[in-house]
Motif scaffolding. Structure first.
Motif, PDB file in Angstrom:
ATOM      1  N   ILE A  47      -8.385   1.801   1.965  1.00 51.60           N
ATOM      2  CA  ILE A  47      -7.346   1.907   0.931  1.00 51.60           C
ATOM      3  C   ILE A  47      -7.470   3.232   0.189  1.00 51.60           C
ATOM      4  CG2 ILE A  47      -6.529   0.915  -1.245  1.00 51.60           C
ATOM      5  CD1 ILE A  47      -7.372  -1.844  -0.109  1.00 51.60           C
ATOM      6  N   HIS A  48      -8.694   3.621  -0.133  1.00 49.41           N
ATOM      7  CA  HIS A  48      -8.891   4.877  -0.858  1.00 49.41           C
ATOM      8  C   HIS A  48      -8.458   6.069  -0.005  1.00 49.41           C
ATOM      9  CE1 HIS A  48     -11.029   8.021  -3.197  1.00 49.41           C
ATOM     10  NE2 HIS A  48     -10.850   7.183  -4.213  1.00 49.41           N
ATOM     11  N   SER A  49      -8.699   5.995   1.273  1.00 55.83           N
ATOM     12  CA  SER A  49      -8.264   7.074   2.164  1.00 55.83           C
ATOM     13  C   SER A  49      -6.749   7.193   2.182  1.00 55.83           C
ATOM     14  CB  SER A  49      -8.778   6.829   3.587  1.00 55.83           C
ATOM     15  OG  SER A  49     -10.186   6.936   3.637  1.00 55.83           O
ATOM     16  N   ALA A  50      -6.055   6.059   2.158  1.00 51.88           N
ATOM     17  CA  ALA A  50      -4.597   6.081   2.131  1.00 51.88           C
ATOM     18  C   ALA A  50      -4.083   6.647   0.808  1.00 51.88           C
ATOM     19  CB  ALA A  50      -4.050   4.673   2.351  1.00 51.88           C
ATOM     20  N   LEU A  51      -4.655   6.215  -0.292  1.00 51.32           N
ATOM     21  CA  LEU A  51      -4.224   6.706  -1.596  1.00 51.32           C
ATOM     22  C   LEU A  51      -4.483   8.199  -1.745  1.00 51.32           C
ATOM     23  CD1 LEU A  51      -5.500   3.843  -3.958  1.00 51.32           C
ATOM     24  CD2 LEU A  51      -3.238   4.109  -2.913  1.00 51.32           C
ATOM     25  N   SER A  52      -5.536   8.677  -1.087  1.00 50.14           N
ATOM     26  CA  SER A  52      -5.877  10.101  -1.153  1.00 50.14           C
ATOM     27  C   SER A  52      -5.053  10.940  -0.197  1.00 50.14           C
ATOM     28  CB  SER A  52      -7.362  10.295  -0.839  1.00 50.14           C
ATOM     29  OG  SER A  52      -8.177   9.538  -1.714  1.00 50.14           O
ATOM     30  N   LEU A  97       0.833  -1.208   0.000  1.00 54.15           N
ATOM     31  CA  LEU A  97       0.000   0.000   0.000  1.00 54.15           C
ATOM     32  C   LEU A  97       0.867   1.257   0.000  1.00 54.15           C
ATOM     33  CD1 LEU A  97      -2.805   1.134  -0.081  1.00 54.15           C
ATOM     34  CD2 LEU A  97      -2.945   0.925   2.411  1.00 54.15           C
ATOM     35  N   GLU A  98       2.018   1.215   0.623  1.00 51.45           N
ATOM     36  CA  GLU A  98       2.940   2.360   0.569  1.00 51.45           C
ATOM     37  C   GLU A  98       3.389   2.607  -0.862  1.00 51.45           C
ATOM     38  OE1 GLU A  98       4.999   2.241   5.046  1.00 51.45           O
ATOM     39  OE2 GLU A  98       5.982   1.252   3.335  1.00 51.45           O
ATOM     40  N   PHE A  99       3.656   1.542  -1.595  1.00 55.81           N
ATOM     41  CA  PHE A  99       4.056   1.694  -2.996  1.00 55.81           C
ATOM     42  C   PHE A  99       2.913   2.293  -3.814  1.00 55.81           C
ATOM     43  CE2 PHE A  99       4.361   0.133  -7.356  1.00 55.81           C
ATOM     44  CZ  PHE A  99       5.657   0.491  -7.696  1.00 55.81           C
ATOM     45  N   MET A 100       1.712   1.805  -3.616  1.00 52.59           N
ATOM     46  CA  MET A 100       0.548   2.335  -4.343  1.00 52.59           C
ATOM     47  C   MET A 100       0.359   3.826  -4.045  1.00 52.59           C
ATOM     48  SD  MET A 100      -2.043  -0.860  -3.579  1.00 52.59           S
ATOM     49  CE  MET A 100      -3.484  -0.188  -4.408  1.00 52.59           C
ATOM     50  N   THR A 101       0.519   4.184  -2.773  1.00 51.72           N
ATOM     51  CA  THR A 101       0.347   5.578  -2.374  1.00 51.72           C
ATOM     52  C   THR A 101       1.427   6.466  -2.995  1.00 51.72           C
ATOM     53  OG1 THR A 101      -0.622   4.865  -0.280  1.00 51.72           O
ATOM     54  CG2 THR A 101       0.192   7.127  -0.397  1.00 51.72           C
ATOM     55  N   MET A 102       2.655   5.949  -3.063  1.00 50.81           N
ATOM     56  CA  MET A 102       3.770   6.701  -3.655  1.00 50.81           C
ATOM     57  C   MET A 102       3.500   7.026  -5.125  1.00 50.81           C
ATOM     58  SD  MET A 102       6.483   6.152  -5.934  1.00 50.81           S
ATOM     59  CE  MET A 102       6.701   4.382  -5.928  1.00 50.81           C
ATOM     60  N   LEU A 103       2.813   6.129  -5.827  1.00 49.69           N
ATOM     61  CA  LEU A 103       2.523   6.371  -7.240  1.00 49.69           C
ATOM     62  C   LEU A 103       1.728   7.658  -7.434  1.00 49.69           C
ATOM     63  CD1 LEU A 103       1.544   2.747  -8.383  1.00 49.69           C
ATOM     64  CD2 LEU A 103       3.713   3.938  -8.792  1.00 49.69           C
ATOM     65  N   GLN A 144      -1.708   2.827   9.094  1.00 51.53           N
ATOM     66  CA  GLN A 144      -2.885   3.059   9.917  1.00 51.53           C
ATOM     67  C   GLN A 144      -4.147   2.552   9.207  1.00 51.53           C
ATOM     68  OE1 GLN A 144      -2.848   4.499  13.168  1.00 51.53           O
ATOM     69  NE2 GLN A 144      -4.875   3.531  13.100  1.00 51.53           N
ATOM     70  N   ALA A 145      -4.214   2.756   7.906  1.00 54.97           N
ATOM     71  CA  ALA A 145      -5.376   2.306   7.141  1.00 54.97           C
ATOM     72  C   ALA A 145      -5.537   0.794   7.246  1.00 54.97           C
ATOM     73  CB  ALA A 145      -5.237   2.729   5.681  1.00 54.97           C
ATOM     74  N   LEU A 146      -4.424   0.063   7.121  1.00 55.28           N
ATOM     75  CA  LEU A 146      -4.499  -1.395   7.146  1.00 55.28           C
ATOM     76  C   LEU A 146      -4.687  -1.931   8.560  1.00 55.28           C
ATOM     77  CD1 LEU A 146      -1.794  -2.292   4.457  1.00 55.28           C
ATOM     78  CD2 LEU A 146      -4.282  -2.233   4.215  1.00 55.28           C
ATOM     79  N   ASP A 147      -4.087  -1.287   9.550  1.00 56.12           N
ATOM     80  CA  ASP A 147      -4.327  -1.702  10.935  1.00 56.12           C
ATOM     81  C   ASP A 147      -5.801  -1.549  11.300  1.00 56.12           C
ATOM     82  OD1 ASP A 147      -1.726  -2.462  11.459  1.00 56.12           O
ATOM     83  OD2 ASP A 147      -1.148  -0.544  12.386  1.00 56.12           O
ATOM     84  N   ASP A 148      -6.363  -0.414  10.932  1.00 51.05           N
ATOM     85  CA  ASP A 148      -7.775  -0.182  11.229  1.00 51.05           C
ATOM     86  C   ASP A 148      -8.657  -1.187  10.481  1.00 51.05           C
ATOM     87  OD1 ASP A 148      -6.983   1.927  12.784  1.00 51.05           O
ATOM     88  OD2 ASP A 148      -7.595   3.495  11.362  1.00 51.05           O
ATOM     89  N   ALA A 149      -8.283  -1.448   9.225  1.00 53.43           N
ATOM     90  CA  ALA A 149      -9.073  -2.395   8.428  1.00 53.43           C
ATOM     91  C   ALA A 149      -9.037  -3.783   9.046  1.00 53.43           C
ATOM     92  CB  ALA A 149      -8.558  -2.432   6.989  1.00 53.43           C
ATOM     93  N   CYS A 150      -7.862  -4.250   9.428  1.00 51.04           N
ATOM     94  CA  CYS A 150      -7.744  -5.594   9.986  1.00 51.04           C
ATOM     95  C   CYS A 150      -8.456  -5.724  11.328  1.00 51.04           C
ATOM     96  CB  CYS A 150      -6.271  -5.983  10.117  1.00 51.04           C
ATOM     97  SG  CYS A 150      -5.601  -6.727   8.607  1.00 51.04           S
ATOM     98  N   ALA A 151      -8.384  -4.688  12.143  1.00 49.61           N
ATOM     99  CA  ALA A 151      -9.074  -4.736  13.433  1.00 49.61           C
ATOM    100  C   ALA A 151     -10.579  -4.914  13.216  1.00 49.61           C
ATOM    101  CB  ALA A 151      -8.793  -3.467  14.229  1.00 49.61           C
ATOM    102  N   ALA A 152     -11.109  -4.189  12.260  1.00 51.01           N
ATOM    103  CA  ALA A 152     -12.546  -4.296  11.971  1.00 51.01           C
ATOM    104  C   ALA A 152     -12.882  -5.633  11.321  1.00 51.01           C
ATOM    105  CB  ALA A 152     -12.971  -3.142  11.075  1.00 51.01           C
TER     106      ALA A 152
END
Length: 464
Positions: free
Chosen positions: A436-441, A272-278, A448-456
């Motif tokens: 994921i969209h919040s991270a990309l934006s 996800l860091e790579f996707m966000t960097m793009l 944090q996006a993935l930690d929150d997602a996995c917890a839910a």
């Protein structure tokens, strides 16, 4: 003397009278006589006589018409190749074999989230008027576990099932039971690239994600207005599909062995860091955050970008000069993978299923078999392009002529990864889309996006 004269006169008169009487016609006499003579006479007598009579009567019985409702989308009314639009042909084959069955399309939105929610609404209401549905493989676990799809194994002709690759059928099985027949059409993600540009700069097709960045940096030095890499990143289920490819490409997976969410592992965070960097560095334009699949390929076929990640259906028209400016200048390969990851293509395989609540199950099964047969599958191929599950499609001369790029698709198909295995697929993908969209934006960090997602997700899967 006188007396003698009188006597003579009387005597003469008598004599004359006698002569006259002799000369006169005879007087007719009436004589009664009985004569016996046979007479033929016809006598009509009216008499009632019972007579046995067979009466042949032709009674015209109006055959009952059955209307089946099919939940599909607007593309069923469209063809992108040398064949009729699928719905037109689907109705035709049904009318030829079952003229008393009519097919009505219940139009569904192209947005997969809304489509999913529509189907869920029908079934939660146990709506008997929805008979046939078009479903994607990643919905199967959820829908089948809820009991919404009719099991098909002992209801479909075994000879027809034998024509389908077991790997395709397994996508539409749940707990060993087949609940949908397909794919009628399937998409799988791969990487398109500008072959002419890579050759010009002496570059090989990329094997890793780092190779893509290096190629873009090299080519764009001389072509600063040229885009690097386009792909659909709209907040939609397609974003989760692309995320799944990055996730596996960096060595990640959906769940740990104990069933807990693994999508916040170090490998997943790197993906996800790579996707966000793009987006941060302009390798992928910010506009892509609102692109669907169809929007994302526009710049690539217009010759405005170097790479594009998308499904194989673009191959059906990429060499059409009326639609494409890169005829003969492109390549299509499996998605890249970092060391420790795998080349991964997310399969969007769509199939036909019968609703468990249909009030016309027998008729729906008859239609399902027709739609899964070779003629209908061939029409899908010629109208929409590959992928179809019926094996005979790929030896048909018309199909081979219309699909010269089939060998490329076969290589991409080898990289297929399974969809996220959960009966809560819809709820989990809704959650992942948002995070994921919040991270990309840039609204939240990838970790944090993935930690929150996995917890839910763990709460959804295991309970609090």
């Amino acid at each position: 003397m006188k007396a003698r004269s009188i006597f003579r006169m009387i005597l003469a008169g008598l004599l004359i009278l006698t002569v006259l009487t002799a000369c006169a016609p005879a007087t007719p006499q009436v004589v009664e006589k009985v004569v016996e003579k046979p007479v033929v006479q016809t006598v009509v007598v009216t008499k009632e006589v019972p007579v046995e009579k067979k009466v042949v009567e032709t009674v015209v019985v109006q055959e009952k018409r059955t209307q089946l409702s099919f939940a599909g989308h607007q593309y069923f009314n469209m063809s992108f190749g040398p064949a009729p639009a699928p719905l037109e042909y689907m109705r035709q084959v049904v009318a030829e074999k079952y003229p008393n069955i009519d097919i009505q399309l219940i139009m569904q939105p192209l947005d997969a989230n809304k489509w999913h929610d529509n189907l869920t609404t029908y079934w939660m209401a146990k709506d008997p008027t929805v008979d046939l549905v078009y479903v994607v493989g990643y919905w199967i676990t959820e829908f089948a576990e809820a009991g919404w799809l009719m099991p098909l194994d002992d209801k479909i002709d075994p000879a027809l099932l034998a024509k389908y690759d077991p790997a395709y059928l397994d996508i539409f099985r749940h707990n060993g039971k087949l609940v949908a027949l397909g794919p009628a059409w399937g998409g799988i993600g791969g990487l398109y690239y500008r072959k002419d540009l890579l050759e010009k700069y002496g570059l090989k097709p990329p094997e890793t994600y780092d190779d893509i960045i290096a190629a873009c940096d090299t080519i764009r030095k001389d072509n600063p207005d040229l885009g690097c890499w386009d792909w659909p990143a709209m907040r939609n289920v397609v974003l989760v599909n692309r995320w799944s490819e990055f996730l596996h490409g960096f060595g990640g997976t959906y769940f740990n062995k104990d069933g807990t969410c693994a999508m916040n592992s170090p490998e997943a965070v790197k993906a996800l860091e790579f996707m966000t960097m793009l987006f941060q560095k302009g390798y992928t334009p910010q506009e892509a955050l609102s692109w669907k699949e169809e929007d994302a390929n526009v710049r690539f076929v217009s010759g405005q970008t170097i790479f594009f990640t998308g499904r194989q259906d673009l191959l059906f028209w990429i060499d059409d000069p009326a639609k494409s400016k890169i005829v003969g200048k492109w390549g299509f390969i499996p998605n890249p993978a970092q060391p420790g990851g795998r080349h991964a293509g997310f399969p969007e395989f769509w199939a036909f299923a019968v609703s468990a609540y249909s009030d016309n199950p027998d008729e729906a099964l008859k239609v399902l078999e027709l739609w899964g047969s070779l003629p209908t599958m061939k029409n899908f191929n010629l109208a929409w392009g590959p992928i179809q599950g019926h094996s005979d499609v790929y030896t048909d001369p018309d199909v081979l002529k219309a699909n010269p790029n089939l060998p490329l698709i076969e290589e991409i198909a080898k990289t297929a990864i399974p969809p996220l295995p959960s009966a809560n697929y819809g709820e989990i993908t809704d959650l992942l889309q948002a995070q994921i969209h919040s991270a990309l934006s840039g609204q939240i960090s990838p970790k944090q996006a993935l930690d929150d997602a996995c917890a839910a997700i763990d709460v959804i899967e295991k309970g609090p």
